[in-house]
Design a protein around this motif. Structure first.
Motif, PDB file in Angstrom:
ATOM      1  N   SER A  82     -24.771  -9.728   0.000  1.00 22.62           N
ATOM      2  CA  SER A  82     -25.755 -10.393  -0.866  1.00 22.62           C
ATOM      3  C   SER A  82     -27.028 -10.721  -0.099  1.00 22.62           C
ATOM      4  CB  SER A  82     -25.168 -11.673  -1.467  1.00 22.62           C
ATOM      5  OG  SER A  82     -24.233 -11.376  -2.483  1.00 22.62           O
ATOM      6  N   ASP A  83     -26.882 -11.207   1.129  1.00 20.81           N
ATOM      7  CA  ASP A  83     -28.053 -11.535   1.956  1.00 20.81           C
ATOM      8  C   ASP A  83     -28.901 -10.291   2.226  1.00 20.81           C
ATOM      9  OD1 ASP A  83     -27.367 -14.209   2.080  1.00 20.81           O
ATOM     10  OD2 ASP A  83     -26.368 -14.039   4.030  1.00 20.81           O
ATOM     11  N   LEU A  84     -28.247  -9.192   2.523  1.00 19.11           N
ATOM     12  CA  LEU A  84     -28.969  -7.951   2.815  1.00 19.11           C
ATOM     13  C   LEU A  84     -29.653  -7.397   1.568  1.00 19.11           C
ATOM     14  CD1 LEU A  84     -26.385  -6.262   5.210  1.00 19.11           C
ATOM     15  CD2 LEU A  84     -28.593  -7.253   5.854  1.00 19.11           C
ATOM     16  N   LEU A  85     -29.003  -7.548   0.412  1.00 24.39           N
ATOM     17  CA  LEU A  85     -29.620  -7.129  -0.850  1.00 24.39           C
ATOM     18  C   LEU A  85     -30.828  -8.004  -1.168  1.00 24.39           C
ATOM     19  CD1 LEU A  85     -26.477  -6.477  -3.091  1.00 24.39           C
ATOM     20  CD2 LEU A  85     -28.055  -4.752  -2.227  1.00 24.39           C
ATOM     21  N   ALA A  86     -30.686  -9.310  -0.951  1.00 28.71           N
ATOM     22  CA  ALA A  86     -31.777 -10.243  -1.240  1.00 28.71           C
ATOM     23  C   ALA A  86     -32.993  -9.952  -0.373  1.00 28.71           C
ATOM     24  CB  ALA A  86     -31.307 -11.679  -1.031  1.00 28.71           C
ATOM     25  N   ASP A  87     -32.753  -9.562   0.875  1.00 28.02           N
ATOM     26  CA  ASP A  87     -33.846  -9.230   1.787  1.00 28.02           C
ATOM     27  C   ASP A  87     -34.504  -7.904   1.444  1.00 28.02           C
ATOM     28  OD1 ASP A  87     -35.180  -9.651   4.629  1.00 28.02           O
ATOM     29  OD2 ASP A  87     -34.462  -7.571   4.545  1.00 28.02           O
ATOM     30  N   GLY A  88     -33.724  -6.989   0.829  1.00 25.90           N
ATOM     31  CA  GLY A  88     -34.220  -5.647   0.547  1.00 25.90           C
ATOM     32  C   GLY A  88     -33.864  -4.644   1.623  1.00 25.90           C
ATOM     33  N   ALA A  89     -33.231  -5.119   2.708  1.00 22.07           N
ATOM     34  CA  ALA A  89     -32.818  -4.216   3.776  1.00 22.07           C
ATOM     35  C   ALA A  89     -31.734  -3.252   3.287  1.00 22.07           C
ATOM     36  CB  ALA A  89     -32.295  -5.009   4.972  1.00 22.07           C
ATOM     37  N   LEU A  90     -30.877  -3.750   2.390  1.00 24.97           N
ATOM     38  CA  LEU A  90     -29.852  -2.922   1.753  1.00 24.97           C
ATOM     39  C   LEU A  90     -30.323  -2.621   0.338  1.00 24.97           C
ATOM     40  CD1 LEU A  90     -26.963  -1.718   2.117  1.00 24.97           C
ATOM     41  CD2 LEU A  90     -26.082  -3.829   1.112  1.00 24.97           C
ATOM     42  N   SER A  91     -30.392  -1.341   0.024  1.00 20.19           N
ATOM     43  CA  SER A  91     -30.944  -0.911  -1.263  1.00 20.19           C
ATOM     44  C   SER A  91     -29.836  -0.423  -2.196  1.00 20.19           C
ATOM     45  CB  SER A  91     -31.947   0.223  -1.033  1.00 20.19           C
ATOM     46  OG  SER A  91     -32.307   0.832  -2.250  1.00 20.19           O
ATOM     47  N   THR A  92     -30.023  -0.683  -3.490  1.00 28.99           N
ATOM     48  CA  THR A  92     -29.084  -0.187  -4.501  1.00 28.99           C
ATOM     49  C   THR A  92     -29.618   1.069  -5.189  1.00 28.99           C
ATOM     50  OG1 THR A  92     -30.064  -1.565  -6.251  1.00 28.99           O
ATOM     51  CG2 THR A  92     -28.274  -2.535  -4.962  1.00 28.99           C
ATOM     52  N   SER A  93     -30.698   1.639  -4.664  1.00 29.91           N
ATOM     53  CA  SER A  93     -31.363   2.752  -5.355  1.00 29.91           C
ATOM     54  C   SER A  93     -30.467   3.974  -5.518  1.00 29.91           C
ATOM     55  CB  SER A  93     -32.646   3.151  -4.611  1.00 29.91           C
ATOM     56  OG  SER A  93     -32.360   3.520  -3.270  1.00 29.91           O
ATOM     57  N   ASN A  94     -29.537   4.163  -4.588  1.00 27.39           N
ATOM     58  CA  ASN A  94     -28.628   5.318  -4.665  1.00 27.39           C
ATOM     59  C   ASN A  94     -27.175   4.901  -4.884  1.00 27.39           C
ATOM     60  OD1 ASN A  94     -30.464   7.695  -3.920  1.00 27.39           O
ATOM     61  ND2 ASN A  94     -30.864   6.271  -2.238  1.00 27.39           N
ATOM     62  N   LEU A  95     -26.954   3.636  -5.154  1.00 26.24           N
ATOM     63  CA  LEU A  95     -25.588   3.117  -5.237  1.00 26.24           C
ATOM     64  C   LEU A  95     -24.864   3.632  -6.474  1.00 26.24           C
ATOM     65  CD1 LEU A  95     -23.645   1.189  -3.743  1.00 26.24           C
ATOM     66  CD2 LEU A  95     -24.457  -0.631  -5.245  1.00 26.24           C
ATOM     67  N   LYS A  96     -23.664   4.141  -6.256  1.00 21.74           N
ATOM     68  CA  LYS A  96     -22.832   4.661  -7.351  1.00 21.74           C
ATOM     69  C   LYS A  96     -21.578   3.822  -7.579  1.00 21.74           C
ATOM     70  CE  LYS A  96     -24.271   9.456  -6.544  1.00 21.74           C
ATOM     71  NZ  LYS A  96     -25.337   9.363  -7.546  1.00 21.74           N
ATOM     72  N   ARG A  97     -21.096   3.196  -6.528  1.00 22.60           N
ATOM     73  CA  ARG A  97     -19.831   2.450  -6.676  1.00 22.60           C
ATOM     74  C   ARG A  97     -19.739   1.318  -5.656  1.00 22.60           C
ATOM     75  NH1 ARG A  97     -19.371   7.038  -4.257  1.00 22.60           N
ATOM     76  NH2 ARG A  97     -19.278   8.140  -6.236  1.00 22.60           N
ATOM     77  N   ILE A  98     -19.015   0.282  -6.054  1.00 22.53           N
ATOM     78  CA  ILE A  98     -18.653  -0.812  -5.158  1.00 22.53           C
ATOM     79  C   ILE A  98     -17.135  -0.863  -5.103  1.00 22.53           C
ATOM     80  CG2 ILE A  98     -18.766  -3.291  -4.728  1.00 22.53           C
ATOM     81  CD1 ILE A  98     -21.370  -3.325  -6.360  1.00 22.53           C
ATOM     82  N   VAL A  99     -16.578  -0.668  -3.918  1.00 23.46           N
ATOM     83  CA  VAL A  99     -15.127  -0.699  -3.729  1.00 23.46           C
ATOM     84  C   VAL A  99     -14.758  -2.082  -3.201  1.00 23.46           C
ATOM     85  CG1 VAL A  99     -13.155   0.334  -2.542  1.00 23.46           C
ATOM     86  CG2 VAL A  99     -15.085   1.774  -3.235  1.00 23.46           C
ATOM     87  N   ILE A 100     -13.870  -2.774  -3.919  1.00 22.36           N
ATOM     88  CA  ILE A 100     -13.420  -4.095  -3.486  1.00 22.36           C
ATOM     89  C   ILE A 100     -12.052  -3.951  -2.831  1.00 22.36           C
ATOM     90  CG2 ILE A 100     -12.778  -6.416  -4.228  1.00 22.36           C
ATOM     91  CD1 ILE A 100     -15.085  -4.528  -6.447  1.00 22.36           C
ATOM     92  N   ASP A 101     -11.955  -4.378  -1.596  1.00 25.06           N
ATOM     93  CA  ASP A 101     -10.717  -4.285  -0.817  1.00 25.06           C
ATOM     94  C   ASP A 101      -9.775  -5.400  -1.281  1.00 25.06           C
ATOM     95  OD1 ASP A 101      -8.996  -3.467   1.314  1.00 25.06           O
ATOM     96  OD2 ASP A 101      -9.865  -5.004   2.622  1.00 25.06           O
ATOM     97  N   ALA A 102      -9.195  -5.202  -2.472  1.00 23.50           N
ATOM     98  CA  ALA A 102      -8.525  -6.290  -3.184  1.00 23.50           C
ATOM     99  C   ALA A 102      -7.032  -6.416  -2.894  1.00 23.50           C
ATOM    100  CB  ALA A 102      -8.737  -6.119  -4.690  1.00 23.50           C
ATOM    101  N   SER A 103      -6.374  -5.336  -2.511  1.00 21.03           N
ATOM    102  CA  SER A 103      -4.924  -5.390  -2.298  1.00 21.03           C
ATOM    103  C   SER A 103      -4.557  -6.022  -0.964  1.00 21.03           C
ATOM    104  CB  SER A 103      -4.319  -3.988  -2.367  1.00 21.03           C
ATOM    105  OG  SER A 103      -4.455  -3.449  -3.664  1.00 21.03           O
TER     106      SER A 103
END
Length: 233
Positions: free
Chosen positions: A168-189
């Motif tokens: 979230s911090d990296l997204l808020a800064d703009g250093a991490l971009s969602t422009s090409n993002l297709k999926r978010i994998v949650i390590d839930a198990s």
């Protein structure tokens, strides 16, 4: 089954039985049986549990819609680290080794409960690296946010792996971009030695819900063009 107290005083979700929690392998096996609707309900239940003072409007902002979640209940192998690459390949389209041209703009973000777990997941996905392309670890306790921002901006990455708060911090800064993002994998198990997963601890579930509720992500859930899928491993 109603919510029950575990030995640490934490409530277990109503759809998780003790026999589903494999301490030896660090697995909550119930996650693998949940379809999209059950996972959406699971997330909502944990949000209500850990943030009881939220208003109805605020809860709605946190809610992860069923349409956002890919149904992976057909996966019949154990959801251990060694099976993660095969799982991602099965439930993804396109060449996973190919990185977007822009720096800091992965096609896949993997969310883990801790920096140590993020490091393990990063190593587990190394098969997707090629020359000039990184499976990037977005979190480590010894790396300050400023350093992570600078690193993110200069890396060409296909996968980014981190904790909910750091992502979230990296997204808020703009250093991490969602422009090409297709999926978010949650390590839930994955569960820790106290049999708790990322959605079972306030310190990880709350930032996870906040991350998945970010407008730049939520506005693309369920979209055919440029959409983002949530994939619970």
């Amino acid at each position: 089954m109603s919510d029950s107290e575990d030995g640490a005083g934490n409530k277990k979700p109503k759809d998780v039985d003790d026999e589903d929690l494999d301490e030896a392998k660090g697995l909550n096996r119930s996650i693998g049986r949940m379809d999209s609707r059950l996972l959406a309900d699971y997330m909502a239940q944990r949000t209500r549990r850990f943030e009881p003072d939220l208003s109805m409007v605020e809860l709605e902002d946190r809610y992860v819609p069923e349409k956002a979640i890919r149904d992976t209940s057909s996966w019949d192998s154990e959801r251990t680290l060694d099976h993660l690459p095969g799982f991602v390949e099965k439930f993804s389209e396109g060449d996973l080794k190919k990185a977007p041209k822009s720096n800091g703009a992965p096609h896949t973000i993997v969310v883990a409960a801790s920096g140590i777990r993020a490091a393990d997941v990063t190593r587990g996905l190394r098969k997707f690296e090629e020359k000039g392309t990184k499976v990037a670890k977005l979190f480590a306790k010894h790396i300050k946010l400023k350093e992570a921002i600078e690193s993110c901006k200069r890396l060409k990455m296909n996968f980014g792996v981190g904790t909910p708060a750091r992502i979230s911090d990296l997204l808020a800064d703009g250093a991490l971009s969602t422009s090409n993002l297709k999926r978010i994998v949650i390590d839930a198990s994955y569960i820790d030695v106290k049999k708790r997963g990322i959605m079972d601890m306030k310190e990880t579930q709350v930032p996870l819900a906040q991350l998945l509720g970010r407008e730049e992500l939520k506005s693309r859930y369920g979209q055919e063009e440029g959409g983002i899928e949530l994939v619970f491993y």
